[in-house]
Structure formats: structure tokens, C-alpha cells
Design a protein around this motif. Structure first.
Motif, PDB file in Angstrom:
ATOM      1  N   SER A  79       0.911  -1.807   0.112  1.00 45.60           N
ATOM      2  CA  SER A  79      -0.090   0.026  -0.564  1.00 45.60           C
ATOM      3  C   SER A  79       1.044   1.007   0.132  1.00 45.60           C
ATOM      4  N   THR A  80       1.732   1.410   0.680  1.00 43.32           N
ATOM      5  CA  THR A  80       2.983   2.331   0.766  1.00 43.32           C
ATOM      6  C   THR A  80       4.632   2.682   0.563  1.00 43.32           C
ATOM      7  N   VAL A  81       4.777   3.134  -0.613  1.00 39.08           N
ATOM      8  CA  VAL A  81       6.190   2.529  -0.194  1.00 39.08           C
ATOM      9  C   VAL A  81       6.706   4.117  -0.292  1.00 39.08           C
ATOM     10  N   HIS A  82       7.754   4.015   0.309  1.00 42.70           N
ATOM     11  CA  HIS A  82       8.761   5.060   1.095  1.00 42.70           C
ATOM     12  C   HIS A  82       8.687   6.025  -0.143  1.00 42.70           C
ATOM     13  N   GLU A 105      -0.513   6.516  -2.332  1.00 39.96           N
ATOM     14  CA  GLU A 105      -0.637   7.198  -3.229  1.00 39.96           C
ATOM     15  C   GLU A 105       0.800   6.659  -4.574  1.00 39.96           C
ATOM     16  N   TRP A 106       1.370   5.678  -4.568  1.00 40.59           N
ATOM     17  CA  TRP A 106       2.283   5.685  -5.321  1.00 40.59           C
ATOM     18  C   TRP A 106       1.354   4.555  -6.027  1.00 40.59           C
ATOM     19  N   ALA A 107       0.461   4.079  -6.402  1.00 38.53           N
ATOM     20  CA  ALA A 107      -0.587   3.899  -7.099  1.00 38.53           C
ATOM     21  C   ALA A 107      -1.760   3.948  -7.810  1.00 38.53           C
ATOM     22  N   ALA A 108      -1.711   5.281  -6.915  1.00 39.63           N
ATOM     23  CA  ALA A 108      -3.524   6.283  -7.376  1.00 39.63           C
ATOM     24  C   ALA A 108      -3.962   6.368  -8.606  1.00 39.63           C
ATOM     25  N   HIS A 109      -2.995   6.577 -10.051  1.00 38.60           N
ATOM     26  CA  HIS A 109      -3.535   6.704 -11.118  1.00 38.60           C
ATOM     27  C   HIS A 109      -3.715   5.340 -11.746  1.00 38.60           C
TER      28      HIS A 109
END
Length: 239
Positions: A12-15, A21-25
Motif C-alpha cells: 500500500s505504501t512505498v517509502h 499514493e504510488w498506485a493512485a493513477h
């Protein structure tokens, strides 16, 4: 299987970024492409489900989607049967699978995704749920599900959060690669796709394409591990 539509995130979350957010698109494009307005969230992988659902709801609302959490439904099976899309979040894989069995949700989810074609998003433990079994999770068995058999939306396993061995490390325990190879010492075990953090698999019917930020590592019985770059079509794993 021709209507199968899955978005399977390693995490779900990257540093350096916030929740999803990293996968939102990818998520927004995935849901809007199916005209989804409302998502059913499954927070069973964590015990603090109210907090978890609130986090997911804030994110999806900011993207223009409504989100309901299944843990607040009077009848979880009916919630699945009426869902436009399902998102199963991460946490402890054993706890998540046990909760799905306890609530008699395995077959209803499989039917909705594989027969009715509603979109399915998984992250970490939720991605493990989409595979054949949870045998290749990284989690500790804090509870005991009646079976390790998962939803089997795809005919292979995934190792989310796949991490490469650090040649400079003095740690002498098994590497992730060694543990997956040990799994493949068991006869007739399925392939395992190692998804590094920030990677996802987009499955549409009989196509499965690697997206996100990093390449993936594939493990198959009797073969050396192989590296595959972004945009690889893993449709051969769906046969």
C-alpha cells in the motif's frame, strides 16, 4: 475467466509517499474504466478495522469514489453480492483468510469476480488472497484459518514485498529467494511471482501485465529464478 479484472498491488505504501499514493493513477484508471462509483473495502487483515476503514475511505473519497467497509455490514455476504468493486487491504494474511472463511465469503467473492466480472483490488495480504494459496506470504500465523487455500482468482502464487538479498548484509538466515525455493521442493506447487514493493499486476481476462515501479522475479519448480521487466505480459502464467 474472460471477465476477470484484477489489480494486485505488492504493498500500500512505498517509502516517501502516503497510503496508496504510488498506485493512485492505476487504481483510479482501473475503477473509472469499469464505471465504478462505490467500492466495498475488506479490512479483516487488521484488528483495528474502524481506523483502517477510515484511512481507506479518506483516500478513495479524495479520488471521487464512495467506500463502504464490510465490517460494518449486517450481512457480509449480501454486501459482497451487491458490491460494484472489492478492495481487500493488507495486514496479516492468516487473520484475513480466517475472517473470509468465518464470514463464508470465499465462494461469494470468487463468484462475483470470476463470473460477474466485478473489479477486484488487492494490496499485500489482499493480493495473497487472490492467489492459489497463502503458502508464500511473509506473515506469521497469528491465527489459524481452516485452510491455506485462498480465492484462486489466478492459478499461481505471489510473494508481495519481495526483497532481494543484500550482498553486504551479515544476516545468515534464509533469503526470500531461498524460502520460495524451499516451497517449490513440495511437489506440484504453483509458480510464485515475487512482486517488489511498488509493483503491481493488472489482470484482465487472460492477460496479466506487470506495472508500477520495479521489475518482478518469477520462481517455477525445476527452473532457475527469472527477472522480468515492467510491462511484461505474464499471460502464460494464467494458462
Amino acid at each position: 475467466m474472460s471477465s476477470r479484472s484484477l489489480l494486485l498491488l505488492s504493498n500500500s505504501t512505498v517509502h516517501g509517499s502516503g497510503y496508496l499514493e504510488w498506485a493512485a493513477h492505476h487504481i483510479k484508471e482501473f475503477l473509472t474504466g469499469k464505471n465504478v462509483k462505490r467500492v466495498l473495502f475488506v479490512p479483516y487483515a487488521l484488528r483495528k478495522m474502524d481506523n483502517y476503514a477510515e484511512t481507506a475511505q479518506k483516500k478513495f473519497t479524495s479520488w471521487g469514489f464512495e467506500l463502504d467497509s464490510i465490517h460494518k455490514a449486517e450481512d457480509p455476504v449480501s454486501a459482497v453480492n451487491n458490491a460494484e468493486a472489492i478492495f481487500i487491504g493488507g495486514g496479516n494474511t492468516f487473520q484475513l483468510l480466517k475472517s473470509l472463511y468465518d464470514n463464508k465469503l470465499i465462494e461469494p467473492i470468487r463468484k462475483r469476480v470470476l463470473q460477474d466480472g466485478i473489479p477486484y483490488i488487492g494490496s499485500s495480504a489482499g493480493t495473497n488472497m487472490a492467489t492459489v494459496s497463502i503458502n508464500t506470504t511473509n506473515d506469521m500465523p497469528i491465527v489459524f484459518p481452516p485452510s491455506f487455500t485462498a480465492l484462486a482468482l489466478i492459478p499461481f502464487n505471489i510473494n508481495p514485498h519481495y526483497i532481494d538479498a543484500d550482498p553486504a548484509s551479515k544476516h545468515m538466515g534464509e533469503t526470500r529467494e531461498e524460502r520460495i525455493n524451499q516451497y517449490h521442493e513440495i511437489p506440484d506447487t504453483p509458480a510464485v511471482l515475487g512482486l517488489r514493493e511498488g509493483a503491481l499486476l493488472h489482470v484482465t481476462g487472460q492477460s496479466a501485465v506487470l506495472k508500477g515501479l520495479h521489475p518482478a522475479r518469477l520462481f517455477r519448480c525445476g527452473k532457475l529464478p527469472e527477472e522480468f521487466p515492467l510491462n511484461t505480459d505474464f499471460s502464460f502464467l494464467l494458462q
